[in-house]
Motif scaffolding. Structure first.
Motif, mmCIF file in Angstrom:
data_model
loop_
_atom_site.group_PDB
_atom_site.id
_atom_site.type_symbol
_atom_site.label_atom_id
_atom_site.label_comp_id
_atom_site.label_asym_id
_atom_site.label_seq_id
_atom_site.Cartn_x
_atom_site.Cartn_y
_atom_site.Cartn_z
ATOM 1 N N LEU A 13 0.813 -1.209 0.000
ATOM 2 C CA LEU A 13 0.000 0.000 0.000
ATOM 3 C C LEU A 13 0.853 1.268 0.000
ATOM 4 O O LEU A 13 0.428 2.306 -0.495
ATOM 5 C CB LEU A 13 -0.927 0.006 1.223
ATOM 6 C CG LEU A 13 -2.040 -1.044 1.241
ATOM 7 C CD1 LEU A 13 -2.821 -0.967 2.541
ATOM 8 C CD2 LEU A 13 -2.970 -0.841 0.058
ATOM 9 N N THR A 14 2.050 1.169 0.548
ATOM 10 C CA THR A 14 2.923 2.333 0.634
ATOM 11 C C THR A 14 3.231 2.915 -0.733
ATOM 12 O O THR A 14 3.293 4.137 -0.906
ATOM 13 C CB THR A 14 4.246 1.953 1.335
ATOM 14 O OG1 THR A 14 3.946 1.343 2.586
ATOM 15 C CG2 THR A 14 5.112 3.180 1.566
ATOM 16 N N ILE A 22 -2.255 9.446 -1.273
ATOM 17 C CA ILE A 22 -1.507 9.112 -0.062
ATOM 18 C C ILE A 22 -2.451 9.063 1.138
ATOM 19 O O ILE A 22 -2.330 8.197 2.016
ATOM 20 C CB ILE A 22 -0.375 10.126 0.161
ATOM 21 C CG1 ILE A 22 0.694 9.963 -0.931
ATOM 22 C CG2 ILE A 22 0.264 9.949 1.538
ATOM 23 C CD1 ILE A 22 1.790 10.996 -0.887
ATOM 24 N N LEU A 23 -3.409 9.991 1.199
ATOM 25 C CA LEU A 23 -4.396 9.976 2.273
ATOM 26 C C LEU A 23 -5.246 8.697 2.210
ATOM 27 O O LEU A 23 -5.529 8.068 3.244
ATOM 28 C CB LEU A 23 -5.296 11.207 2.187
ATOM 29 C CG LEU A 23 -6.443 11.271 3.207
ATOM 30 C CD1 LEU A 23 -5.878 11.357 4.626
ATOM 31 C CD2 LEU A 23 -7.363 12.448 2.917
ATOM 32 N N ILE A 24 -5.654 8.325 0.995
ATOM 33 C CA ILE A 24 -6.450 7.099 0.837
ATOM 34 C C ILE A 24 -5.657 5.883 1.301
ATOM 35 O O ILE A 24 -6.201 4.980 1.949
ATOM 36 C CB ILE A 24 -6.890 6.939 -0.627
ATOM 37 C CG1 ILE A 24 -7.895 8.040 -0.996
ATOM 38 C CG2 ILE A 24 -7.506 5.559 -0.858
ATOM 39 C CD1 ILE A 24 -8.287 8.054 -2.451
ATOM 40 N N VAL A 25 -4.359 5.872 0.998
ATOM 41 C CA VAL A 25 -3.504 4.768 1.451
ATOM 42 C C VAL A 25 -3.471 4.711 2.970
ATOM 43 O O VAL A 25 -3.551 3.633 3.571
ATOM 44 C CB VAL A 25 -2.082 4.925 0.877
ATOM 45 C CG1 VAL A 25 -1.110 3.979 1.588
ATOM 46 C CG2 VAL A 25 -2.075 4.645 -0.614
ATOM 47 N N TYR A 61 -4.685 1.607 5.324
ATOM 48 C CA TYR A 61 -3.876 0.962 6.356
ATOM 49 C C TYR A 61 -4.764 0.520 7.517
ATOM 50 O O TYR A 61 -4.638 -0.596 8.030
ATOM 51 C CB TYR A 61 -2.818 1.932 6.894
ATOM 52 C CG TYR A 61 -1.513 1.910 6.152
ATOM 53 C CD1 TYR A 61 -0.881 0.710 5.828
ATOM 54 C CD2 TYR A 61 -0.881 3.091 5.794
ATOM 55 C CE1 TYR A 61 0.325 0.694 5.157
ATOM 56 C CE2 TYR A 61 0.324 3.088 5.112
ATOM 57 C CZ TYR A 61 0.927 1.888 4.800
ATOM 58 O OH TYR A 61 2.116 1.882 4.135
ATOM 59 N N GLY A 62 -5.662 1.428 7.925
ATOM 60 C CA GLY A 62 -6.551 1.108 9.034
ATOM 61 C C GLY A 62 -7.529 0.008 8.705
ATOM 62 O O GLY A 62 -7.938 -0.757 9.579
#
Length: 313
Positions: A235-236, A292-295, A299-300
């Motif tokens: 995801l990064t 990047i925010l969506i990634v 993560y959560g």
């Protein structure tokens, strides 16, 4: 306010600050581009140049131009193109964004899906010919430029086999297949490399051994337990890669004669079309920080431990 929402609000504020810095830096750097935004300047009289500078506000100080531009951007006004018939920059981007985003999304979906599948198979079949093939593919996919794959695909499927259009954006979905394949090689190789490495580590962990001892099927262990944890590092890179693909690949668009954002961006730089350069830069930067925010949000979703950690902040 819940800690998780505080975390999201903080990230959104960081996004706004990042965009502000990018806009400011790009605006200032454009002032150092050689030449002027007016074609055939040698044929213009001093009075005509004066009138053009006044029309576009270029007779003001850099600080005044910056403040004016920033206030317009906040209202969603990116100005008009100096070179392309005074079209609004938003219209130019809207006309060009479709092909680039379509290719980017198709390449990302195809690349990550196939890459994840290859990585899983390579990890399960470690030290076999499948694992060796995946490793070679991952290295080659990251090392060889995508325009090389584009030329090879054109020769094989368009020239030799005559199955697909060699270029241009006029044959519907068929026109997207070759550029999509060329663009998908890089994310496919990245996904395969990341997933293989993480899957091998996860499959040797204690909780996987416990799942095996409980009698769970191999398929259930791989896709329910192992793959979910292996996806987190992938995801990064997905955010930046997706943004890059969706805003167009300059070389791929040139090779396949696709009227996308990358081609427009190049033309704008060559003719010093400042508003168009700024508009495309802002669009790309916005898409990048949003991805990047969506990634971070994903993560959560993938790892509840990270979500609980954020909620406790």
């Amino acid at each position: 306010m819940n800690g998780y929402w505080k975390y999201l609000l903080r990230r959104i504020l960081y996004m706004a600050l990042t965009l502000f810095v990018i806009i400011t830096a790009t605006f200032l750097l454009l002032q150092f581009l050689p030449g002027t935004p007016f074609a055939n300047q040698d044929l213009l009289t001093a009075k005509q140049l004066e009138l053009l500078n006044e029309k576009y506000g270029l007779n003001q100080s850099i600080f005044q131009q910056y403040i004016t531009y920033l206030s317009n951007v906040v209202r969603g006004d990116f100005g008009v193109s100096f070179q392309f018939n005074n079209l609004p920059v938003t219209q130019i981007i809207a006309d060009r964004a479709g092909p680039s985003m379509q290719l980017g999304l198709q390449a990302m979906v195809l690349g990550t899906s196939v890459g994840i599948l290859l990585g899983v198979i390579a990890a399960v079949k470690q030290n076999t010919w499948i694992d060796t093939f995946t490793s070679i593919f991952a290295i080659g996919g990251r090392s060889v430029p995508n325009f090389v794959f584009a030329v090879i695909l054109q020769f094989v499927f368009a020239v030799w086999l005559n199955l697909l259009p060699i270029a241009f954006w006029r044959n519907g979905f068929a026109s997207t297949i070759l550029p999509t394949l060329a663009l998908s090689i890089s994310p496919m190789a990245e996904a395969a490399r990341f997933i293989r490495t993480e899957m091998i580590e996860v499959l040797n962990s204690d909780y996987i051994e416990l799942a095996r001892a409980k009698g769970f099927s191999k398929f259930y262990i791989i896709f329910k337990h192992a793959l979910r944890n292996a996806l987190i590092p992938l995801l990064t890179i997905l955010g930046p890669v997706t943004a890059g693909l969706m805003t167009g690949s300059l070389v791929i668009e040139q090779i396949f004669s696709i009227p996308g954002i990358g081609e427009q961006f190049t033309k704008s730089i060559l003719v010093n079309d400042y508003p168009t350069i700024m508009g495309i830069t802002i669009m790309y930067s916005t898409l990048l920080v949003v991805m990047i925010l969506i990634v971070d949000i994903l993560y959560g979703v993938v790892d509840p431990r990270m979500r609980m950690g954020q909620g406790g902040k």
